[in-house]
Design an enzyme around this catalytic site. Sequence first.
Site, PDB file in Angstrom:
ATOM      1  N   CYS A  69       1.498   4.880  17.013  1.00 15.38           N
ATOM      2  CA  CYS A  69       1.480   4.484  15.612  1.00 15.38           C
ATOM      3  C   CYS A  69       2.679   3.611  15.318  1.00 15.38           C
ATOM      4  O   CYS A  69       3.059   2.778  16.100  1.00 15.38           O
ATOM      5  CB  CYS A  69       1.455   5.718  14.729  1.00 15.38           C
ATOM      6  SG  CYS A  69       1.076   5.328  13.032  1.00 15.38           S
ATOM      7  N   GLY A  93       0.801  -1.219   0.000  1.00 19.38           N
ATOM      8  CA  GLY A  93       0.000   0.000   0.000  1.00 19.38           C
ATOM      9  C   GLY A  93       0.836   1.272   0.000  1.00 19.38           C
ATOM     10  O   GLY A  93       0.498   2.246  -0.677  1.00 19.38           O
ATOM     11  N   SER A  94       1.939   1.252   0.732  1.00 23.61           N
ATOM     12  CA  SER A  94       2.772   2.463   0.782  1.00 23.61           C
ATOM     13  C   SER A  94       3.329   2.777  -0.601  1.00 23.61           C
ATOM     14  O   SER A  94       3.315   3.928  -1.044  1.00 23.61           O
ATOM     15  CB  SER A  94       3.929   2.280   1.764  1.00 23.61           C
ATOM     16  OG  SER A  94       3.431   2.043   3.063  1.00 23.61           O
ATOM     17  N   SER A 117      -3.713  -2.977  -0.509  1.00 25.42           N
ATOM     18  CA  SER A 117      -2.616  -3.600   0.240  1.00 25.42           C
ATOM     19  C   SER A 117      -3.001  -5.036   0.587  1.00 25.42           C
ATOM     20  O   SER A 117      -4.116  -5.291   1.043  1.00 25.42           O
ATOM     21  CB  SER A 117      -2.345  -2.807   1.523  1.00 25.42           C
ATOM     22  OG  SER A 117      -1.501  -3.554   2.381  1.00 25.42           O
ATOM     23  N   GLY A 118      -2.077  -5.978   0.392  1.00 27.12           N
ATOM     24  CA  GLY A 118      -2.389  -7.388   0.614  1.00 27.12           C
ATOM     25  C   GLY A 118      -2.577  -7.779   2.067  1.00 27.12           C
ATOM     26  O   GLY A 118      -3.529  -8.473   2.428  1.00 27.12           O
ATOM     27  N   HIS A 119      -1.664  -7.290   2.936  1.00 19.18           N
ATOM     28  CA  HIS A 119      -1.635  -7.871   4.287  1.00 19.18           C
ATOM     29  C   HIS A 119      -2.767  -7.376   5.174  1.00 19.18           C
ATOM     30  O   HIS A 119      -2.918  -7.851   6.305  1.00 19.18           O
ATOM     31  CB  HIS A 119      -0.256  -7.657   4.942  1.00 19.18           C
ATOM     32  CG  HIS A 119       0.052  -6.258   5.359  1.00 19.18           C
ATOM     33  ND1 HIS A 119      -0.017  -5.846   6.665  1.00 19.18           N
ATOM     34  CD2 HIS A 119       0.428  -5.169   4.658  1.00 19.18           C
ATOM     35  CE1 HIS A 119       0.333  -4.567   6.740  1.00 19.18           C
ATOM     36  NE2 HIS A 119       0.604  -4.137   5.531  1.00 19.18           N
ATOM     37  N   THR A 150      11.333  -7.950 -10.892  1.00 16.85           N
ATOM     38  CA  THR A 150      10.770  -9.288 -11.040  1.00 16.85           C
ATOM     39  C   THR A 150       9.624  -9.457 -10.056  1.00 16.85           C
ATOM     40  O   THR A 150       9.750  -9.130  -8.883  1.00 16.85           O
ATOM     41  CB  THR A 150      11.865 -10.350 -10.818  1.00 16.85           C
ATOM     42  OG1 THR A 150      12.918 -10.085 -11.741  1.00 16.85           O
ATOM     43  CG2 THR A 150      11.332 -11.752 -11.021  1.00 16.85           C
ATOM     44  N   GLN A 164      -7.724  -0.028   3.496  1.00 22.77           N
ATOM     45  CA  GLN A 164      -8.578  -0.519   4.591  1.00 22.77           C
ATOM     46  C   GLN A 164      -9.984  -0.886   4.124  1.00 22.77           C
ATOM     47  O   GLN A 164     -10.770  -1.409   4.918  1.00 22.77           O
ATOM     48  CB  GLN A 164      -8.686   0.538   5.698  1.00 22.77           C
ATOM     49  CG  GLN A 164      -7.404   0.751   6.485  1.00 22.77           C
ATOM     50  CD  GLN A 164      -7.034  -0.404   7.407  1.00 22.77           C
ATOM     51  OE1 GLN A 164      -7.849  -1.281   7.703  1.00 22.77           O
ATOM     52  NE2 GLN A 164      -5.805  -0.419   7.860  1.00 22.77           N
ATOM     53  N   ASN A 218      -7.665   4.208   8.689  1.00 21.60           N
ATOM     54  CA  ASN A 218      -7.089   3.041   9.348  1.00 21.60           C
ATOM     55  C   ASN A 218      -7.203   3.076  10.866  1.00 21.60           C
ATOM     56  O   ASN A 218      -7.108   2.058  11.513  1.00 21.60           O
ATOM     57  CB  ASN A 218      -5.620   2.864   8.931  1.00 21.60           C
ATOM     58  CG  ASN A 218      -4.837   4.150   8.968  1.00 21.60           C
ATOM     59  OD1 ASN A 218      -5.193   5.125   8.319  1.00 21.60           O
ATOM     60  ND2 ASN A 218      -3.778   4.180   9.752  1.00 21.60           N
TER      61      ASN A 218
HETATM   62  C1  LIG Z   1      -1.613  -0.336   5.936  1.00 22.52           C
HETATM   63  C2  LIG Z   1      -1.992   0.867   5.188  1.00 22.52           C
HETATM   64  C3  LIG Z   1      -1.146   1.425   4.224  1.00 22.52           C
HETATM   65  C4  LIG Z   1       0.231   0.864   3.944  1.00 22.52           C
HETATM   66  O1  LIG Z   1       0.176  -0.390   3.324  1.00 22.52           O
HETATM   67  P1  LIG Z   1       1.468  -1.354   3.375  1.00 22.52           P
HETATM   68  O2  LIG Z   1       1.071  -2.503   2.497  1.00 22.52           O
HETATM   69  O3  LIG Z   1       1.685  -1.718   4.799  1.00 22.52           O
HETATM   70  O4  LIG Z   1       2.600  -0.570   2.779  1.00 22.52           O
HETATM   71  C5  LIG Z   1      -1.563   2.552   3.567  1.00 22.52           C
HETATM   72  N1  LIG Z   1      -2.749   3.098   3.826  1.00 22.52           N
HETATM   73  C6  LIG Z   1      -3.591   2.600   4.729  1.00 22.52           C
HETATM   74  C7  LIG Z   1      -4.907   3.248   4.950  1.00 22.52           C
HETATM   75  C8  LIG Z   1      -3.241   1.469   5.444  1.00 22.52           C
HETATM   76  O5  LIG Z   1      -4.072   0.988   6.372  1.00 22.52           O
END
Ligand SMILES: *Cc1c(COP(=O)(O)O)cnc(C)c1O
Length: 392
Positions: free
Chosen positions: A331, A74-75, A206-208, A244, A186, A158
């Site tokens: 945070c 996500g970042s 974002s995957g996680h 890759t 989110q 978030n």
């Molecule tokens: C977790 C999060 C991110 C960052 O995502 P990562 O995959 O951890 O880099 C960005 N924006 C929001 C709103 C998030 O909750």
Amino acid sequence: MKTTDIIYLDNAATTRLSPAVLDAMLPYLNDCYGNPSSLYSLGRQSQTAITKAREEIAQSLNCDKREIYFTGGGSESNNWAIKTAAAILAESGTLAKKHIISSEFEHHAALHVLETLQKTGFEVTLLPVYKDGRVRVADLEKALRPDTGLVTIMHANNEIGTIQPIAEIGAVCHERGVWLHTDAAQSVGKIPVDIAALNVDFLTISGHKIHAAKGVGALYINKRIKFGSLIQGGGQERGLRAGTENVAGIVGLGVAVREAVDGLEAVTERLLTLRQKLCDGIVKIEKSHLNGSLQNRLPSNLNFSFEGIEGEALLLHLDLAGICCSSGSACTSGSLDPSHVLLALGLPHEIAHGSLRITTSKYTTDAEIDRFLEVLPGVVGRLREMSPLWNK
Ligand SMILES: *Cc1c(COP(=O)(O)O)cnc(C)c1O
């Protein structure tokens, strides 16, 4: 304590892998190790798996598969969307479109990018956030200028889980010819996300946060836009994101998005029931305040402040009882500053300091919520007994 005994209520920070995601990933960490760019069948196998993941995500979120680009999370997606959009806007006439609009309570992966852009001549307006945890479309309309090129507003916050009126914001932006990016890290998989209906040009995934692996994500880029790259190198991702591919991560992301979207209705109903139970239990603690409104909020999120205590102390005591939550403050940086999100809501410092974010997932059980509600009042009570803030 064994990890299996932990009560995990910090799903906005990260989530456990779904078993189906792990199963789908394993072959690509093992025998199917071909480089997707290689022409022999071992490579093509990887390429086919990536194509399938792209299609699954596009179908689940209602966009074209050519509009999904895989990233390192996500970042990176936020950095890519905002930095590259700003660079394109700047080139089309030496900062002619130098104004960017965002909000006070964005993730730092957007706010810090905007701070950097400000140093190179861009001007940034941050929309205020109201007590309910939402921005107002009327404020956006007032903030728009002839030189506004980009708006970036998150879909769901978030920390407090509040959902922003992105479709309405998109309508206003497009009427004025302004690009719109939304950070949906989110919201994807937690509420319905229909990209076409949201009216956005860029959308971060974002995957996680949805039971896929860490270090994988995606950026949706509207196909009308001729975009550039952030990461340069090889021709992966149709020449827009070099490197890759994280094949296993991407395969897992495809499964995670599909699983979350397909199961959304049933999971939402359960999470709303759990949230009600949590809320009913927590409000019995005196001088507790819900941050942000329950309306327009992720079913998985609650954020409470408890007068007279520090969020960090609360977290540490809950941890001793095997419960993982997070505090609005601290945070990622471990700093003692109160959360910028809670301050944006207008909370005084003392109250912003005493906040607790509780975020559930489809794996959260009734018994875990019961246990949490047994433990919490005692912890809050003991901390208050020790607190000079409370005795005053
Ligand atoms: C977790 C999060 C991110 C960052 O995502 P990562 O995959 O951890 O880099 C960005 N924006 C929001 C709103 C998030 O909750």
